[in-house]
Design an enzyme around this catalytic site. Structure first.
Site, mmCIF file in Angstrom:
data_model
loop_
_atom_site.group_PDB
_atom_site.id
_atom_site.type_symbol
_atom_site.label_atom_id
_atom_site.label_comp_id
_atom_site.label_asym_id
_atom_site.label_seq_id
_atom_site.Cartn_x
_atom_site.Cartn_y
_atom_site.Cartn_z
ATOM 1 N N ASP A 120 0.932 -1.276 0.629
ATOM 2 C CA ASP A 120 0.285 0.040 0.118
ATOM 3 C C ASP A 120 0.809 1.088 -0.067
ATOM 4 O OD1 ASP A 120 -2.559 -1.142 0.273
ATOM 5 O OD2 ASP A 120 -2.182 -0.423 2.569
ATOM 6 N N MET A 121 0.568 2.194 -0.037
ATOM 7 C CA MET A 121 1.037 2.940 -0.369
ATOM 8 C C MET A 121 0.577 4.559 0.612
ATOM 9 S SD MET A 121 3.582 4.652 -1.421
ATOM 10 C CE MET A 121 4.383 4.440 -3.243
ATOM 11 N N ARG A 127 -1.436 -1.277 -8.536
ATOM 12 C CA ARG A 127 -2.723 -0.435 -8.422
ATOM 13 C C ARG A 127 -2.676 1.072 -8.221
ATOM 14 N NH1 ARG A 127 -4.114 -1.117 -2.352
ATOM 15 N NH2 ARG A 127 -4.235 -3.472 -2.448
ATOM 16 N N LYS A 143 -6.918 7.294 -6.386
ATOM 17 C CA LYS A 143 -6.747 9.111 -5.652
ATOM 18 C C LYS A 143 -5.489 9.187 -4.888
ATOM 19 C CE LYS A 143 -11.258 10.778 -7.649
ATOM 20 N NZ LYS A 143 -12.779 10.238 -7.568
ATOM 21 N N THR A 154 -11.566 2.926 -7.805
ATOM 22 C CA THR A 154 -11.508 3.934 -7.576
ATOM 23 C C THR A 154 -13.765 3.140 -7.229
ATOM 24 O OG1 THR A 154 -12.937 6.029 -8.713
ATOM 25 C CG2 THR A 154 -12.224 4.220 -9.868
ATOM 26 N N ARG A 171 -9.705 7.542 7.360
ATOM 27 C CA ARG A 171 -9.680 8.074 6.191
ATOM 28 C C ARG A 171 -11.098 7.949 5.220
ATOM 29 N NH1 ARG A 171 -5.012 6.395 7.526
ATOM 30 N NH2 ARG A 171 -4.537 3.951 6.490
ATOM 31 N N ARG A 172 -11.688 6.373 5.364
ATOM 32 C CA ARG A 172 -12.900 6.433 4.744
ATOM 33 C C ARG A 172 -14.256 8.185 5.110
ATOM 34 N NH1 ARG A 172 -9.984 3.408 3.276
ATOM 35 N NH2 ARG A 172 -9.259 5.258 1.871
HETATM 36 C C1 LIG Z 1 -8.683 -0.582 -3.535
HETATM 37 C C2 LIG Z 1 -7.992 0.430 -2.746
HETATM 38 C C3 LIG Z 1 -7.055 -0.070 -2.748
HETATM 39 C C4 LIG Z 1 -6.459 1.671 -1.993
HETATM 40 N N1 LIG Z 1 -5.850 1.594 -1.647
HETATM 41 C C5 LIG Z 1 -4.862 3.459 -1.573
HETATM 42 C C6 LIG Z 1 -3.473 2.752 -0.921
HETATM 43 O O1 LIG Z 1 -2.165 1.767 -0.822
HETATM 44 N N2 LIG Z 1 -3.332 4.865 -0.739
HETATM 45 C C7 LIG Z 1 -3.909 5.389 -0.708
HETATM 46 O O2 LIG Z 1 -3.571 6.466 -0.625
HETATM 47 N N3 LIG Z 1 -5.185 5.514 -0.971
HETATM 48 C C8 LIG Z 1 -5.186 3.839 -1.211
HETATM 49 N N4 LIG Z 1 -7.059 4.276 -1.850
HETATM 50 C C9 LIG Z 1 -8.084 4.880 -1.558
HETATM 51 C C10 LIG Z 1 -8.224 5.789 -2.224
HETATM 52 O O3 LIG Z 1 -6.904 6.711 -2.938
HETATM 53 C C11 LIG Z 1 -8.897 6.919 -2.702
HETATM 54 O O4 LIG Z 1 -8.935 8.058 -1.168
HETATM 55 C C12 LIG Z 1 -10.634 6.441 -1.819
HETATM 56 O O5 LIG Z 1 -10.845 4.854 -2.641
HETATM 57 C C13 LIG Z 1 -11.084 7.716 -2.600
HETATM 58 O O6 LIG Z 1 -11.852 8.000 -4.070
HETATM 59 P P1 LIG Z 1 -12.237 6.981 -4.949
HETATM 60 O O7 LIG Z 1 -11.917 7.348 -6.677
HETATM 61 O O8 LIG Z 1 -12.984 6.508 -4.829
HETATM 62 O O9 LIG Z 1 -13.673 8.074 -5.301
HETATM 63 P P2 LIG Z 1 -14.104 9.299 -4.220
HETATM 64 O O10 LIG Z 1 -13.181 11.006 -4.828
HETATM 65 O O11 LIG Z 1 -14.195 9.201 -2.799
HETATM 66 O O12 LIG Z 1 -15.705 9.806 -5.201
HETATM 67 C C14 LIG Z 1 -15.640 10.445 -6.064
HETATM 68 C C15 LIG Z 1 -17.191 10.181 -6.623
HETATM 69 O O13 LIG Z 1 -17.418 8.626 -6.803
HETATM 70 C C16 LIG Z 1 -18.561 8.000 -7.050
HETATM 71 N N5 LIG Z 1 -18.692 7.472 -5.976
HETATM 72 C C17 LIG Z 1 -17.411 7.143 -4.642
HETATM 73 N N6 LIG Z 1 -18.487 6.201 -3.780
HETATM 74 C C18 LIG Z 1 -19.215 5.724 -4.130
HETATM 75 C C19 LIG Z 1 -20.261 5.463 -3.436
HETATM 76 N N7 LIG Z 1 -20.503 4.593 -2.068
HETATM 77 N N8 LIG Z 1 -21.312 4.866 -3.808
HETATM 78 C C20 LIG Z 1 -21.728 5.452 -5.311
HETATM 79 N N9 LIG Z 1 -21.123 5.925 -5.689
HETATM 80 C C21 LIG Z 1 -19.874 6.909 -5.124
HETATM 81 C C22 LIG Z 1 -19.262 9.805 -6.977
HETATM 82 O O14 LIG Z 1 -20.364 10.047 -7.590
HETATM 83 C C23 LIG Z 1 -18.308 10.097 -6.203
HETATM 84 O O15 LIG Z 1 -18.345 11.793 -6.144
HETATM 85 C C24 LIG Z 1 -6.830 2.807 -2.523
HETATM 86 C C25 LIG Z 1 -8.513 2.526 -3.183
HETATM 87 C C26 LIG Z 1 -9.439 1.081 -3.232
HETATM 88 C C27 LIG Z 1 -10.704 0.998 -3.705
#
Ligand SMILES: Cc1cc2nc3c(=O)[nH]c(=O)nc-3n(C[C@H](O)[C@H](O)[C@H](O)COP(=O)(O)OP(=O)(O)OC[C@H]3O[C@@H](n4cnc5c(N)ncnc54)[C@H](O)[C@@H]3O)c2cc1C
Length: 280
Positions: free
Chosen positions: A108-109, A158, A161, A200, A262-263
Site C-alpha cells: 500500500d502507499m 494499483r 487517487k 476507485t 480516512r473513509r
Molecule cells: C482497492 C483500493 C485500495 C486503495 N489503496 C490505497 C492506498 O494504498 N493508498 C492510498 O492513499 N489510497 C488508497 N485507496 C483510497 C483511494 O486513494 C481514495 O482515497 C478512495 O478510493 C476514494 O476515492 P474514489 O476514487 O474511490 O472516489 P471518491 O473520490 O471518494 O468519490 C468520487 C465520486 O465517486 C462516486 N462514488 C464514490 N463512492 C461512491 C459510493 N459509495 N457510491 C456511489 N458512488 C460513489 C461519486 O460519484 C463520488 O462523487 C484505495 C482505494 C481502493 C478502492
C-alpha cells in the site's frame, strides 16, 4: 467486538483473520477476488513490526486453497520508520512465504513523506521477487513519472487517487484535476502496464476505463477493478456480470481507527451512515 467497532463494521470485515477469510469466501462464491489487509500502521518498535510481519505470514498460510492468497501491507507497519533494513528484511520474509503458497503481496502507499522510500524498498524487493506490486496515487505531482517508470519496469501497479491529506507542493487539491491525472495514468498503465488495478469507486473513472479499453481493444482479462469493502457493493457484482475482474480490499483487525477516519473524510455519505447508526 467492542461497541465502537459496530460503526466501523461497514468498512472492516472483523477483528480476526478468520472473519476476513469468511468474507473472502463469500466474495469468491460470487466470482469476486479479495486482497486482505491486517490493519496497522506507523509502528515504531521492532517487536511490534515483527508481530505485524508474522501476522502477514500467518494470514498468507491461512487463506484456503482456491481463494487467491493476495494480501496488502503497509511499510510503516513493517518497520519502515525504524530502519529501511529492518523493513526490507521483514517484507522479504513475507514475500518468501507468499512464494511458497503461490501468493501475491501489494505494498500500500501511505502519506507522501514515505513515498520515495516505499518505492525504493519496492524496487529493491523486485530484484528478487515477482510476486509483489505497488500502489501509486494519481493526486501526487510525481506520479505520472512513477507510472511511466513502472510501465518500463513491468511492475504491477494499483492506481488510486490517494487517501492522505497532502500540501499543494506535493499533490493536486482539486477533484477535477485529480480525475484528469487519474485518467492519464490509467491510460499509460492500460496501454503498456503489467495487469494494472484501477482502484476507485468513482463512476466517471470506471466508465472511462471501460470506454478506453473497449476503444483500444484491451481485453478485460488484462486489468482489474478494485474497490473497498463496504463501498458500492452492487457495482462489484454488475462489473463481474459485465465480464470484468473485480477485487475487493478486505481490511480486518483491531487497529481500524486511522483507516476508518480516512473513509469518513472521503465522503459525507460515509459520515451520514455512521451518524444514522449512532442515533438509531
Ligand atoms: C482497492 C483500493 C485500495 C486503495 N489503496 C490505497 C492506498 O494504498 N493508498 C492510498 O492513499 N489510497 C488508497 N485507496 C483510497 C483511494 O486513494 C481514495 O482515497 C478512495 O478510493 C476514494 O476515492 P474514489 O476514487 O474511490 O472516489 P471518491 O473520490 O471518494 O468519490 C468520487 C465520486 O465517486 C462516486 N462514488 C464514490 N463512492 C461512491 C459510493 N459509495 N457510491 C456511489 N458512488 C460513489 C461519486 O460519484 C463520488 O462523487 C484505495 C482505494 C481502493 C478502492
Amino acid at each position: 467486538m467492542n461497541p465502537l467497532t459496530i460503526f466501523a463494521r461497514r468498512f472492516v470485515a472483523g477483528e480476526r483473520p478468520p472473519d476476513a477469510v469468511r468474507v473472502g469466501e463469500r466474495l469468491h462464491a460470487k466470482g469476486i477476488k479479495a486482497t486482505f489487509d491486517k490493519l496497522g500502521e506507523d509502528v515504531l518498535d521492532r517487536e511490534a513490526a515483527r508481530r505485524a510481519t508474522d501476522a502477514s505470514k500467518d494470514l498468507l498460510r491461512l487463506i484456503p486453497a482456491g481463494i487467491e492468497r493476495n494480501i496488502s501491507i503497509k511499510m510503516s507497519s513493517m518497520g519502515q520508520e525504524i530502519s529501511r533494513d529492518l523493513c526490507l528484511e521483514n517484507v522479504s520474509g513475507i514475500l518468501d512465504v507468499a512464494r511458497e503458497v503461490g501468493g501475491f503481496v501489494r505494498l500500500d502507499m501511505e502519506g507522501s513523506k514515505l513515498t520515495a522510500d516505499t518505492l525504493e524498498i519496492f524496487h529493491e524487493l523486485r530484484k528478487r521477487h515477482e510476486n509483489v506490486g505497488i500502489v501509486l496515487q494519481a493526486a501526487l505531482h510525481r506520479t505520472r513519472d512513477d507510472v511511466r517508470e513502472a510501465v518500463r519496469r513491468g511492475d504491477r501497479v494499483r492506481l488510486c487517487k490517494g487517501a492522505y491529506k497532502e500540501p499543494p507542493e506535493v499533490a493536486l487539491q482539486d477533484m477535477g484535476k485529480t480525475r484528469e491525472a487519474f485518467k492519464a495514468c490509467a491510460h499509460d498503465l492500460l496501454d503498456g502496464g503489467n495487469y494494472p488495478a484501477v482502484a476507485t469507486h468513482d463512476e466517471e473513472l470506471i466508465a472511462e476505463t471501460i470506454a478506453y479499453t473497449k476503444a483500444k481493444g484491451i481485453a478485460p482479462s488484462r486489468f482489474e477493478f478494485q474497490m473497498l469493502y463496504g463501498l458500492r457493493k452492487g457495482r462489484w457484482e454488475s462489473l463481474v456480470r459485465e465480464g470484468y475482474n473485480v477485487r475487493i480490499y478486505v481490511p480486518f483487525g483491531t487497529h481500524w481507527i486511522p483507516y476508518f477516519y480516512r473513509r469518513l473524510r472521503e465522503r459525507k455519505e460515509n459520515v451520514l451512515f455512521v451518524l444514522r447508526n449512532l442515533f438509531s
